[in-house]
Design a protein around this motif. Structure first.
Motif, PDB file in Angstrom:
ATOM      1  N   ARG A 185       0.813  -1.204   0.000  1.00  0.00           N
ATOM      2  CA  ARG A 185       0.000   0.000   0.000  1.00  0.00           C
ATOM      3  C   ARG A 185       0.850   1.259   0.000  1.00  0.00           C
ATOM      4  NH1 ARG A 185      -2.139   0.542   4.574  1.00  0.00           N
ATOM      5  NH2 ARG A 185      -3.540   2.231   3.972  1.00  0.00           N
ATOM      6  N   LEU A 186       2.121   1.112   0.410  1.00  0.00           N
ATOM      7  CA  LEU A 186       3.010   2.268   0.452  1.00  0.00           C
ATOM      8  C   LEU A 186       3.503   2.607  -0.949  1.00  0.00           C
ATOM      9  CD1 LEU A 186       5.178   1.288   3.564  1.00  0.00           C
ATOM     10  CD2 LEU A 186       3.207   2.816   3.513  1.00  0.00           C
ATOM     11  N   SER A 187       3.847   3.836  -1.171  1.00  0.00           N
ATOM     12  CA  SER A 187       4.429   4.247  -2.441  1.00  0.00           C
ATOM     13  C   SER A 187       5.843   3.689  -2.556  1.00  0.00           C
ATOM     14  CB  SER A 187       4.456   5.770  -2.550  1.00  0.00           C
ATOM     15  OG  SER A 187       5.286   6.322  -1.529  1.00  0.00           O
ATOM     16  N   LEU A 188       6.376   3.704  -3.785  1.00  0.00           N
ATOM     17  CA  LEU A 188       7.708   3.162  -3.996  1.00  0.00           C
ATOM     18  C   LEU A 188       8.755   3.926  -3.201  1.00  0.00           C
ATOM     19  CD1 LEU A 188       9.484   1.139  -5.490  1.00  0.00           C
ATOM     20  CD2 LEU A 188       9.652   2.761  -7.383  1.00  0.00           C
ATOM     21  N   SER A 189       8.634   5.237  -3.165  1.00  0.00           N
ATOM     22  CA  SER A 189       9.594   6.029  -2.392  1.00  0.00           C
ATOM     23  C   SER A 189       9.483   5.728  -0.901  1.00  0.00           C
ATOM     24  CB  SER A 189       9.361   7.520  -2.646  1.00  0.00           C
ATOM     25  OG  SER A 189       8.029   7.886  -2.289  1.00  0.00           O
ATOM     26  N   ALA A 190       8.230   5.527  -0.419  1.00  0.00           N
ATOM     27  CA  ALA A 190       8.053   5.200   1.000  1.00  0.00           C
ATOM     28  C   ALA A 190       8.649   3.831   1.312  1.00  0.00           C
ATOM     29  CB  ALA A 190       6.572   5.243   1.359  1.00  0.00           C
ATOM     30  N   GLN A 191       8.500   2.866   0.381  1.00  0.00           N
ATOM     31  CA  GLN A 191       9.093   1.550   0.595  1.00  0.00           C
ATOM     32  C   GLN A 191      10.615   1.648   0.665  1.00  0.00           C
ATOM     33  OE1 GLN A 191       7.696  -1.202  -2.368  1.00  0.00           O
ATOM     34  NE2 GLN A 191       5.551  -0.739  -2.011  1.00  0.00           N
ATOM     35  N   GLN A 193      12.402   4.254   1.474  1.00  0.00           N
ATOM     36  CA  GLN A 193      12.783   4.943   2.704  1.00  0.00           C
ATOM     37  C   GLN A 193      12.662   4.014   3.902  1.00  0.00           C
ATOM     38  OE1 GLN A 193      14.064   8.036   2.821  1.00  0.00           O
ATOM     39  NE2 GLN A 193      14.462   7.670   4.994  1.00  0.00           N
ATOM     40  N   LEU A 194      11.609   3.179   3.915  1.00  0.00           N
ATOM     41  CA  LEU A 194      11.411   2.242   5.017  1.00  0.00           C
ATOM     42  C   LEU A 194      12.554   1.229   5.072  1.00  0.00           C
ATOM     43  CD1 LEU A 194       9.534   1.251   7.289  1.00  0.00           C
ATOM     44  CD2 LEU A 194       8.391  -0.187   5.606  1.00  0.00           C
ATOM     45  N   LEU A 195      12.937   0.688   3.914  1.00  0.00           N
ATOM     46  CA  LEU A 195      14.035  -0.275   3.887  1.00  0.00           C
ATOM     47  C   LEU A 195      15.356   0.382   4.270  1.00  0.00           C
ATOM     48  CD1 LEU A 195      13.174  -2.243   0.614  1.00  0.00           C
ATOM     49  CD2 LEU A 195      12.874  -3.008   2.961  1.00  0.00           C
ATOM     50  N   GLN A 196      15.519   1.648   3.851  1.00  0.00           N
ATOM     51  CA  GLN A 196      16.752   2.357   4.195  1.00  0.00           C
ATOM     52  C   GLN A 196      16.818   2.618   5.694  1.00  0.00           C
ATOM     53  OE1 GLN A 196      17.335   5.885   1.913  1.00  0.00           O
ATOM     54  NE2 GLN A 196      19.304   6.395   2.837  1.00  0.00           N
ATOM     55  N   ASP A 197      15.689   3.026   6.302  1.00  0.00           N
ATOM     56  CA  ASP A 197      15.669   3.263   7.750  1.00  0.00           C
ATOM     57  C   ASP A 197      15.914   1.973   8.519  1.00  0.00           C
ATOM     58  OD1 ASP A 197      15.144   5.887   7.178  1.00  0.00           O
ATOM     59  OD2 ASP A 197      12.977   5.736   7.513  1.00  0.00           O
ATOM     60  N   ALA A 198      15.436   0.842   7.948  1.00  0.00           N
ATOM     61  CA  ALA A 198      15.615  -0.442   8.632  1.00  0.00           C
ATOM     62  C   ALA A 198      16.994  -1.037   8.388  1.00  0.00           C
ATOM     63  CB  ALA A 198      14.540  -1.426   8.172  1.00  0.00           C
ATOM     64  N   GLY A 199      17.772  -0.409   7.492  1.00  0.00           N
ATOM     65  CA  GLY A 199      19.102  -0.929   7.201  1.00  0.00           C
ATOM     66  C   GLY A 199      19.072  -2.197   6.367  1.00  0.00           C
ATOM     67  N   LEU A 200      18.024  -2.364   5.541  1.00  0.00           N
ATOM     68  CA  LEU A 200      17.860  -3.573   4.734  1.00  0.00           C
ATOM     69  C   LEU A 200      18.156  -3.339   3.264  1.00  0.00           C
ATOM     70  CD1 LEU A 200      14.539  -4.919   6.302  1.00  0.00           C
ATOM     71  CD2 LEU A 200      16.878  -5.585   6.863  1.00  0.00           C
ATOM     72  N   CYS A 201      18.661  -2.160   2.896  1.00  0.00           N
ATOM     73  CA  CYS A 201      18.932  -1.867   1.483  1.00  0.00           C
ATOM     74  C   CYS A 201      20.158  -2.617   0.972  1.00  0.00           C
ATOM     75  CB  CYS A 201      19.123  -0.368   1.278  1.00  0.00           C
ATOM     76  SG  CYS A 201      17.582   0.549   1.438  1.00  0.00           S
ATOM     77  N   SER A 202      21.086  -2.930   1.813  1.00  0.00           N
ATOM     78  CA  SER A 202      22.298  -3.614   1.382  1.00  0.00           C
ATOM     79  C   SER A 202      22.111  -5.118   1.509  1.00  0.00           C
ATOM     80  CB  SER A 202      23.494  -3.174   2.236  1.00  0.00           C
ATOM     81  OG  SER A 202      23.273  -3.500   3.592  1.00  0.00           O
ATOM     82  N   SER A 203      22.728  -5.850   0.582  1.00  0.00           N
ATOM     83  CA  SER A 203      22.664  -7.300   0.613  1.00  0.00           C
ATOM     84  C   SER A 203      23.989  -7.858   0.136  1.00  0.00           C
ATOM     85  CB  SER A 203      21.520  -7.825  -0.259  1.00  0.00           C
ATOM     86  OG  SER A 203      21.736  -7.471  -1.610  1.00  0.00           O
ATOM     87  N   THR A 204      24.294  -9.062   0.593  1.00  0.00           N
ATOM     88  CA  THR A 204      25.521  -9.740   0.208  1.00  0.00           C
ATOM     89  C   THR A 204      25.151 -11.073  -0.424  1.00  0.00           C
ATOM     90  OG1 THR A 204      26.729  -8.701   2.039  1.00  0.00           O
ATOM     91  CG2 THR A 204      27.727 -10.639   1.001  1.00  0.00           C
TER      92      THR A 204
END
Length: 682
Positions: A185-191, A193-204
């Protein structure tokens, strides 16, 4: 305390004798602390038919006197002894007119308080309790917002929210689906931002991913480094180059790099680097294990016998280097790049001497490999490559020899005949045994290249001992050659049309001798071109034999070898002189044609009309290799509409310039259109 003294007479702390007369009232501090202790009502019963209240100790007597469950209480009648859930159900299902004061409110509050330890209360609603049940749950109220709460508090709140979500959504799977729906339901930018705040944007990615990217995209190390930097900006961290190289060293067979002596054009030897697998058998078995582990082995619906493993070994020279590679045919796409394994690479020409230097080490290994079984399955080896590579491998003098066929002893002049018209000697098949026998006889006779025709053109021993029956004919090369032959034959007839049209031109029509001379010049050009090709083949064959003998001379120096080298050098010099003479004559003839027509190649209007059609359909002839076509362009040229366009391009030109030759032009168009269309349908 007095009741306890009736059952015990010794203090549990100091073990002294206790008597009721020695009891004293506690001090103020102890009394205040004791009065704050929570205690149940005296009229509480475990069956939940009594009072469920829990009060402070200093209010206990007051509560007992006013308790609705106290039979001696004259100010309030006791409530019916029923289960709290039934009492609440009775209140909720009763008519509003039957409710008296706030008794229902008090009763509901008492019941919820009694069941609060269980965390959940379910009651029936509607008339007679047939409505949808209502569920009440305890939800704690936070004293501080989560933005200011500690990590332990956040963990407790997350556990509580998870419990509530699972209860509302019907379990953990339902809670996960509901969470996904909320994120969508969230916009792409909100998603983001949420992943960035949670520290989940990086992956190995998993180990080996970088190596898989490098192999599938065929990236060199430098480009893989740039790709790693670009992915890092996107939050994807690939393993380091050092880890990739260590992973390769642990999981893949190791290459060996050495300087080997390779022959040059002049017969001299020079050292050059070569990279190869020294143990071919272990490499094959390793990759078979890898294919089995990844479930990628295939027998192509019975095309390959279930008891066999097919292995293709072949080489090709391109880009300045020779590459020997292998392909395991028991895969879905055996010819794909990802299923091709380089075995040996060196940056020199693929002459007979250089192939012997580089690939001679695999001769005993291939013999052993064809006797090897992998998990009960026989390994069967095939050889692929262009015709020149295969003739060099099996020791033949080349495609220009008297008996150039790999599979039989057919004469070059008899290849155009049908099988029934050939003599029985020509039909005899070749084999590794006949090749070895012919080569031994050739060596006994002095290894004279001029005598090769007496020994079925076998002038060297076999390099890679793969059975000739397993030598894969380069069908693609044959297809390209057949198309080129048809195309060149059509151009030859179109050029003759141009010659006839030129005879009608004023400059030639007034001088019939000029037209006759022009026809004679074109015939001489075609004859000289054929002679040049034969001389080039002869020169190349002698050059390869000279290199091979030079390599042998370094290992075994004797008088016979010196004599062979001297003879080959004389033959090579003669072939070079012959080729140069034909080349000079070819240039002179083209100049004579230019004097008559104004163009060296005499690209008349009919001949020139074909090239624009090729360009319109993105079909190009190669600058080298005698103007041949690549496979994709031949496929494009054999489409029905393209065939019609190519074969009829000259017809409008003839109709405009010389209508009396229109019938000849139409006959050429019809004949070659039918020929190419029939070939395309094969």
């Amino acid at each position: 305390m007095c009741e306890w003294l009736e059952r015990n007479s010794v203090c549990k702390s100091c073990h002294e004798q206790l008597m009721a007369s020695r009891l004293r009232h506690p001090g103020k501090a102890l009394s205040k602390s004791a009065n704050n202790i929570s205690i149940r009502c005296d009229h509480y019963e475990p069956s939940l038919k009594g009072c469920p209240d829990v009060v402070s100790l200093h209010r206990l007597q007051e509560h007992v006197q006013e308790c609705a469950f106290n039979p001696q209480n004259t100010r309030m009648k006791p409530v019916r002894s029923v289960r709290p859930s039934s009492a609440v159900a009775d209140v909720l299902t009763a008519s509003p007119s039957k409710l008296k004061g706030n008794i229902a409110t008090n009763l509901t509050a008492r019941l919820v308080t009694a069941r609060v330890e269980e965390g959940r209360l379910e009651v029936k609603t509607g008339d007679g309790g047939r409505g949808k049940p209502q569920v009440y749950q305890l939800t704690p109220e936070g004293s501080v917002p989560s933005t200011e709460a500690s990590a332990s508090t956040l963990r407790r709140r997350e556990a509580e929210l998870t419990r509530i979500a699972e209860s509302v959504c019907g379990g953990s799977d339902g809670a996960r689906v509901q969470m996904i729906a909320g994120l969508k339901r969230l916009s792409l930018s909100a998603q983001e931002q949420l992943l960035q705040d949670a520290g989940l944007c990086s992956s190995t990615p998993a180990p080996g991913t970088a190596l898989a990217i490098k192999a599938d995209l065929q990236l060199p190390w430098a480009k893989l480094r740039k790709l790693r930097q670009w992915l890092k900006v996107m939050g994807i961290t690939l393993e380091s180059e050092q880890h990739v190289r260590e992973f390769v060293a642990r999981t893949l067979p190791k290459y060996t790099a050495l300087d080997l002596p390779f022959a040059q054009k002049d017969g001299e030897m020079s050292m050059a680097a070569a990279v190869f697998f020294p143990d071919l058998i272990s490499v094959v078995l390793h990759f078979l294990d890898v294919l089995k582990e990844s479930d990628r082995l295939s027998w192509h619906s019975g095309a390959i016998p279930a008891s066999e493993i097919w292995l293709k070994v072949g080489g090709d020279h391109g880009g300045g280097s020779f590459k020997l590679s292998m392909q395991i045919a028991n895969t879905d796409n055996p010819n794909a790049t990802r299923n091709t394994i380089p075995v040996h690479i060196f940056n020199e020409k693929d002459s007979a001497a250089n192939l012997e230097t580089a690939l001679g080490q695999y001769r005993p290994q291939l013999e052993q490999l064809q006797l090897t079984h992998w998990e009960g399955k026989q390994i069967r080896v095939f050889l692929f490559g262009d015709y020149e590579f295969q003739t060099v491998n099996y020791g033949l003098s080349g495609a220009g020899g008297l008996r150039p066929c790999l599979h039989c002893h057919c004469l070059k002049t008899d290849m155009a005949r049908c099988q029934e018209e050939r003599c029985s000697e020509d039909k005899r098949p070749r084999s590794l045994q006949t090749l070895a026998h012919d080569h031994a006889k050739y060596v006994e006779a002095g290894s004279r290249l001029s005598h090769a025709k007496h020994f079925n053109n076998v002038i060297r021993h076999c390099i890679l001992p793969v059975p000739i029956s397993n030598a894969i004919i380069p069908i693609l090369h044959l297809d390209l050659g057949i198309f080129k032959w048809m195309f060149d034959a059509m151009l030859k007839e179109i050029r003759e049309l141009d010659t006839q049209i030129a005879a009608k031109c004023a400059a030639i029509d007034s001088d019939p001798a000029a037209f006759s001379k022009l026809c004679q010049l074109h015939a001489e050009v075609r004859s000289v071109e054929l002679a040049m090709n034969d001389a080039a083949v002869q020169k190349h064959t002698i050059q390869q034999q000279l290199q091979f003998v030079a390599l042998h001379a370094q290992q075994h120096v004797d008088q016979d070898v010196v004599g062979v080298v001297a003879e080959l050098q004389q033959l090579h010099q003669t072939a070079v002189q012959t080729h140069d003479l034909h080349s000079t004559k070819h240039t002179r003839l083209l100049n004579d044609i230019q004097k008559v027509t104004g163009s060296k190649g005499f690209e008349g209007p009919c001949y020139s009309s074909v090239e624009p059609v090729l360009q319109d359909h993105l079909i190009k002839r190669q600058v080298y290799h005698s103007g041949s076509f690549v496979g994709n362009h031949v496929h494009r040229a054999l489409q029905p509409t393209v065939v019609t366009a190519i074969t009829s391009a000259h017809v409008p030109v003839v109709q405009t310039r010389c209508p009396e030759l229109l019938q000849n032009a139409q006959d050429i168009s019809k004949r070659y259109e039918g020929l190419m269309t029939g070939y395309a349908s094969c």
